[in-house]
Design an enzyme around this catalytic site. Sequence first.
Site, short mmCIF file in Angstrom:
data_model
loop_
_atom_site.label_atom_id
_atom_site.label_comp_id
_atom_site.label_asym_id
_atom_site.label_seq_id
_atom_site.Cartn_x
_atom_site.Cartn_y
_atom_site.Cartn_z
N SER A 789 50.35 -7.86 -8.32
CA SER A 789 49.54 -7.12 -9.29
C SER A 789 50.32 -6.94 -10.60
CB SER A 789 49.11 -5.79 -8.69
OG SER A 789 48.09 -5.17 -9.46
N ASP A 914 38.98 -10.46 -4.85
CA ASP A 914 39.71 -9.77 -5.92
C ASP A 914 39.15 -10.22 -7.28
OD1 ASP A 914 41.51 -8.59 -7.64
OD2 ASP A 914 43.27 -9.62 -6.86
N HIS A 946 42.32 -7.38 -3.21
CA HIS A 946 43.53 -7.29 -4.03
C HIS A 946 44.72 -6.79 -3.19
CE1 HIS A 946 45.62 -6.99 -7.84
NE2 HIS A 946 45.94 -5.73 -7.60
#
Length: 972
Positions: A789, A914, A946
Amino acid sequence: MHPNRTCLLAKAEVVHDFFPLMRVYKEGQIERLAGEVFVPPESDPETGVQIKDVQIDPEINLSARLYLPKNVDPVQKIPLFVYFHGGGFVIESAFSPTYHKYLSLVAAEAKVAIVSVNYRLAPEYPLPITYEDSWLALKWVTSHANGDGREPWLKDNADFNRVYLGGDCAGGNIAHHIAIRSGWKSWMDPIDGEGEIVGAKDFVEKLWLFANPNSSGLDDPLINPEKDPKLSSLGCDKVVVYVTGRDSLRFRGFYYKEVLEKSGWRGTVEVVEVKDEEHVFHLSAIEADNAMGMMKKLISFLNQVYKDGRIVRLMGEGFVPPESDPETGVQIKDVEIDPQINLSARLYLPKNVQKIPLFVYFHGGGFVIESASSPSYHKHISKVAAEAKVVIVSVNYRLAPEYLLPIAYEDSWLSLKWVASHIANGDGHEPWLKDHADFNRVYLGGDSAGGNIAHHIAIRIGLEKLDGVKLEGIFLACPFFWGKDPIDGEGENLGSKDVIEKLWFLGCDKVLVYVAGKDTLRFRGFYYKEVLEKSGWPGTVEIVELSAMAEIVHDLFPLIRVYKDGRIERLMGEGFVPPESDPETGVQIKDIEIDPQINLSARLYLPKNIDPVQKIPLFVYFHGGAFLLAMAEIVHDFFPLMRVYKDGRIERLAGEGFVPPESDPETGVQIKDVHIDPQINLSARLYLPKNVDPVQKIPLFVYFHGGGFVIESAFSPTYHKYLSVVAAEAKVVIVSVNYRLAPEYPLPIAYEDSWLALKWVTSHANGDSHEPWLKDNADFNRVYLGGDSAGGNIAHHIGIRLGLEKLEGVKIDGIFLACPFFWGKDPIDGEGENLLAKDFVEDLVLSGNPNSTGLDPIDGEGENLGAKDLFEKLWLFVNPNSSGLDDPLINPEKDPKLSGLGCEKVVVYVAGKDPLRFRGFYYKEVLEKSGWPGTVEIVEVKDKGHVFHLFVPETEEAMAMLKKMVSSLNQS
């Protein structure tokens, strides 16, 4: 704790149950039920206490938290207090909220430097390791007495002729034994009073033998001081013992006094009993009367024997930063008037003004306490500036007894001269005064001692004048005046003294004096008016008694008062506790908005270990307070990451857990924390797999955690567990970087921290640094970067910087990016209109909590709130100076340096559910078109959200991802 792990523990067999402290399971897992939360070592804005963590011995992960009160005079050193936390030898740490809050307060109130020792805990490290760690810590502390130690807070500020030891519960036991070692009754047989405590002996004996399996039992001198032949050698002159009336250990406290006095020890011991309180109550109820009484006793103890003139201020030491007031719009800042003598002031400027009156204010406090930056004056004067539309200069003069009168008067006069230097064509350069202050309408004011100062400054203006300044009046609130002979109302009626010398020179036309009906000084206020009128001064003086000004129309003491002027004063119930989960009970807590339009909300509580099949009762509760109390307003809501409130509070909703850096018993991976730059609190967690051949060095993996730049840490349970497995499976050394988070530290600080961390890591390649796990085991020709991320974003940009700046002796083989956080202003294929923020948020919630039923949109979100809006809002929040979503830091396509990526291979993982997945594919495309000569591979995991691999590491897809990483990290 992760729900799956909680479920597994619930089914496992408990072999040692020390509820509410800890449980040990048959398969070796240890579940600590309290004391696991970590508070970063950030300075306390209210007290001004500076706080930092230090490593004493990295080899055994021995560390401490240091506390230094503000405004320490380097010439006049202060006492040193070495503290050992409690927790039965098995829980708690020097970094927990309990001890962080308590010791910060002790440092501020007692004006002592504190070293809070973070010793290792049983059962992983059984006694006597705790005692040895504590002794090593004390030796490290005292090494600064002769100049060998290098910690400046100790070298420069600690008085090693005034050292104290302290601790609570198990920490009290440690402090006693360290004192015994410095100077160089039996649980088997109950003492008076213990017989009636059913089960206490069994519990204590069981816990003691668990923590110290090699002990001889409850007559071991380590637990029973009566059996210690060295007791008379206790290495101090005085001991104070606190016991509580409802604590089963209280009798041992009294007995300790008895055996210590009989031992031949030459010091004095005092026992103080607090009735009707529980074990270590002062830590959980710091503000309670009994706890404050204990605090005052501690302060007295730490300072009572000194004859060197040291001062302890018991109030008025709080500090509020000079931040503008969001409610009134008043701007606030601090200015230095004369740095040589530390003379300063706080300035207040109301919004939307041209030229307005100037009000110079002098705070009270008997000339010995308070400051212009204390919470009391900050709040009061901010309101005055807003309501009266005046520029205010609140003078921060020096205090007695360090600076005896008349220094306060001289400082105040210098301050007024500095203010007056801003008249037209003057030398002053402060724009708030030059542009907005009307020097034909200047007023002085103050309360108590500040009222006294304001009066005398006005006298001096009458004598010396200040060109260009017209003093219109002075305002005195409960001024501090007195006299040798009592006046009417003070006692005997002995008449008045002569008129004050020079009084008639008072340099203004009007004086307004406020007195309070219950103030001892009120008679002097009336008398001041009388002698002023008799002095020959030509102005007018008015006196107002408080009861006339602040008439109460509704008095509902102790709840609330309503005044005639419309003011509402709530007398209780105004405190706010963030909705943080309770580490002791495991109860999860959160706040929800029911109807934001009318500020209707609720707090939810959910007990741990809920069976999703067997639902539980629902209890709807309505608080008391006669309908008079209210809540806080949210200004930034990034659920499920964080919330920011109107009053500046930041509430992180995830990623706040802390796992100590203890070696993993399942994998054998060794783990420790290191400080990279203590000045900016930059640190990292290191992982070293077992059985590393010192001849055959292994790859190095530098990892950057995710969390949208606003949550998570290198020390959270999520990353601790995940990277332990990676280190074990891939046989790599890992450095997990703990960069600073937004919004406290907005971007690009996270990038700069990460670059500094990498430079520190690579400094071991040429032998400049001394971390043995890196020097002895890391192959700097096989270095990899990675992150998920926001951490994937960071890893990419560090790779770009490596291509530009290079690092000698280091070869970056590849970068591993998991669900990297990239975006752009214009949608790319796949993003379109149907990519919704709700899907992303719901996916995060479901990943972290598989038992959740999902989300429903709130009013205004509907079904159409785009992911782009969410990501743009978050990006500009963490990087307020960014140009937007085409900033190269968030959109690699716009980066002219992209072709310079400093590695040969990149592996990108994307997840099928995601919203960021399309940017992962697009990253591959633009990287290949950029001219970069390396290879990029992308792997998609269908039907996953995600960073799914962090939340559900046991799934088949997550295990496959791990195997791919292992393969990438070990390729030649």
